[in-house]
Design a protein around this motif. Structure first.
Motif, PDB file in Angstrom:
ATOM      1  N   UNK A  68       0.816  -1.215   0.000  1.00 37.74           N
ATOM      2  CA  UNK A  68       0.000   0.000   0.000  1.00 37.74           C
ATOM      3  C   UNK A  68       0.852   1.269   0.000  1.00 37.74           C
ATOM      4  N   UNK A  69       2.032   1.191  -0.559  1.00 39.29           N
ATOM      5  CA  UNK A  69       2.951   2.326  -0.562  1.00 39.29           C
ATOM      6  C   UNK A  69       2.378   3.472  -1.405  1.00 39.29           C
ATOM      7  N   UNK A  70       2.301   4.630  -0.812  1.00 45.38           N
ATOM      8  CA  UNK A  70       1.815   5.819  -1.521  1.00 45.38           C
ATOM      9  C   UNK A  70       2.941   6.808  -1.766  1.00 45.38           C
ATOM     10  N   UNK A  71       4.186   6.352  -1.599  1.00 46.54           N
ATOM     11  CA  UNK A  71       5.341   7.235  -1.716  1.00 46.54           C
ATOM     12  C   UNK A  71       6.508   6.466  -2.349  1.00 46.54           C
ATOM     13  N   UNK A  72       6.301   5.966  -3.574  1.00 50.45           N
ATOM     14  CA  UNK A  72       7.289   5.115  -4.234  1.00 50.45           C
ATOM     15  C   UNK A  72       8.426   5.974  -4.792  1.00 50.45           C
ATOM     16  N   UNK A  73       9.677   5.640  -4.458  1.00 51.19           N
ATOM     17  CA  UNK A  73      10.829   6.378  -4.991  1.00 51.19           C
ATOM     18  C   UNK A  73      10.869   6.316  -6.518  1.00 51.19           C
ATOM     19  N   UNK A  74      11.513   7.331  -7.132  1.00 50.01           N
ATOM     20  CA  UNK A  74      11.568   7.409  -8.594  1.00 50.01           C
ATOM     21  C   UNK A  74      12.986   7.733  -9.061  1.00 50.01           C
ATOM     22  N   UNK A  75      13.389   7.077 -10.141  1.00 48.06           N
ATOM     23  CA  UNK A  75      14.670   7.309 -10.799  1.00 48.06           C
ATOM     24  C   UNK A  75      14.403   7.715 -12.233  1.00 48.06           C
ATOM     25  N   UNK A  76      14.898   8.887 -12.619  1.00 48.45           N
ATOM     26  CA  UNK A  76      14.837   9.335 -14.004  1.00 48.45           C
ATOM     27  C   UNK A  76      16.128   8.916 -14.683  1.00 48.45           C
ATOM     28  N   UNK A  77      16.046   8.173 -15.794  1.00 53.84           N
ATOM     29  CA  UNK A  77      17.214   7.771 -16.565  1.00 53.84           C
ATOM     30  C   UNK A  77      17.174   8.492 -17.911  1.00 53.84           C
ATOM     31  N   UNK A  78      18.181   9.316 -18.160  1.00 54.47           N
ATOM     32  CA  UNK A  78      18.233  10.126 -19.377  1.00 54.47           C
ATOM     33  C   UNK A  78      19.160   9.477 -20.399  1.00 54.47           C
ATOM     34  N   UNK A  79      18.710   9.422 -21.635  1.00 56.68           N
ATOM     35  CA  UNK A  79      19.472   8.753 -22.696  1.00 56.68           C
ATOM     36  C   UNK A  79      20.581   9.653 -23.251  1.00 56.68           C
ATOM     37  N   UNK A  80      21.501   9.014 -23.964  1.00 61.24           N
ATOM     38  CA  UNK A  80      22.595   9.729 -24.600  1.00 61.24           C
ATOM     39  C   UNK A  80      22.229  10.205 -25.993  1.00 61.24           C
ATOM     40  N   UNK A  81      23.219  10.789 -26.672  1.00 63.67           N
ATOM     41  CA  UNK A  81      22.995  11.406 -27.976  1.00 63.67           C
ATOM     42  C   UNK A  81      22.443  10.427 -29.021  1.00 63.67           C
ATOM     43  N   UNK A  82      22.889   9.188 -29.006  1.00 58.90           N
ATOM     44  CA  UNK A  82      22.426   8.223 -30.003  1.00 58.90           C
ATOM     45  C   UNK A  82      21.214   7.429 -29.558  1.00 58.90           C
ATOM     46  N   UNK A  83      20.516   7.895 -28.538  1.00 57.97           N
ATOM     47  CA  UNK A  83      19.433   7.096 -27.986  1.00 57.97           C
ATOM     48  C   UNK A  83      18.079   7.771 -27.977  1.00 57.97           C
ATOM     49  N   UNK A  84      17.160   7.100 -27.287  1.00 58.74           N
ATOM     50  CA  UNK A  84      15.813   7.619 -27.090  1.00 58.74           C
ATOM     51  C   UNK A  84      15.222   6.933 -25.859  1.00 58.74           C
ATOM     52  N   UNK A  85      13.927   6.988 -25.697  1.00 56.99           N
ATOM     53  CA  UNK A  85      13.283   6.430 -24.506  1.00 56.99           C
ATOM     54  C   UNK A  85      13.427   4.913 -24.403  1.00 56.99           C
ATOM     55  N   UNK A  86      13.813   4.246 -25.483  1.00 54.98           N
ATOM     56  CA  UNK A  86      13.960   2.790 -25.478  1.00 54.98           C
ATOM     57  C   UNK A  86      15.378   2.313 -25.168  1.00 54.98           C
ATOM     58  N   UNK A  87      16.339   3.209 -25.136  1.00 51.13           N
ATOM     59  CA  UNK A  87      17.746   2.833 -25.019  1.00 51.13           C
ATOM     60  C   UNK A  87      18.061   2.036 -23.767  1.00 51.13           C
ATOM     61  N   UNK A  88      17.559   2.459 -22.634  1.00 51.79           N
ATOM     62  CA  UNK A  88      17.877   1.764 -21.379  1.00 51.79           C
ATOM     63  C   UNK A  88      17.320   0.347 -21.384  1.00 51.79           C
ATOM     64  N   UNK A  89      16.135   0.173 -21.935  1.00 54.09           N
ATOM     65  CA  UNK A  89      15.533  -1.161 -21.984  1.00 54.09           C
ATOM     66  C   UNK A  89      16.277  -2.061 -22.965  1.00 54.09           C
TER      67      UNK A  89
END
Length: 157
Positions: free
Chosen positions: A35-56
């Motif tokens: 029932x966690x209402x305060x889930x931590x969040x990590x923003x992962x930013x891609x590099x020049x040759x990437x996009x939103x799919x790069x990390x996956x």
């Protein structure tokens, strides 16, 4: 764990944007988080040759966070260097200001607390991670991978 691919309208940029989100499944982690209402969040930013799919595609991010209580946000920002441009495309404002507000509507359990909000990036994304973390008060930790930073520090005596 759930993997979301979200297309949303950025009012700041005046165009459709993409963001991928890994959301924890309480059944795969400790009972304390159900029932966690305060889930931590990590923003992962891609590099020049990437996009939103790069990390996956290029890392084991899904396997690494499978049994954690952590939301992972992977936005696309084209080649904008996480910067507001002279020609009116305000990518910095979109990532630093607008995106967290939009995601809070999709994921109301995502934390709003600085001490539970993190940012990291690869290359250009590492530059963006430090730039955003150092110029806002929203992130408690920042990290970069393969980034070149040229910091000019001025000390007043």
């Amino acid at each position: 764990m759930a993997f979301f691919q979200i297309e949303y309208n950025s009012k700041i940029l005046g165009m459709e944007r993409h963001v991928n989100v890994i959301y924890p499944d309480a059944s795969e982690i400790k009972e304390d988080y159900i029932n966690d209402t305060d889930i931590p969040v990590l923003y992962l930013l891609h590099g020049m040759g990437g996009n939103e799919n790069s990390w996956q595609k290029r890392t084991a991010i899904e396997r690494l966070v499978r049994k954690t209580n952590l939301i992972v946000v992977m936005p696309s920002t084209d080649l904008a260097w996480y910067t507001n441009t002279a020609y009116g495309l305000d990518y910095y404002d979109m990532i630093a200001k607008e995106l967290p507000q939009i995601l809070q509507r999709f994921f109301p359990n995502m934390t709003r607390k600085r001490e539970k909000t993190f940012i990291a990036g690869l290359s250009m994304g590492g530059y963006g991670a430090y730039k955003i973390a150092l110029s806002t008060d929203k992130f408690s930790h920042a990290a970069s991978f393969q980034v070149h930073l040229d910091l000019e520090l001025t000390v007043k005596t």
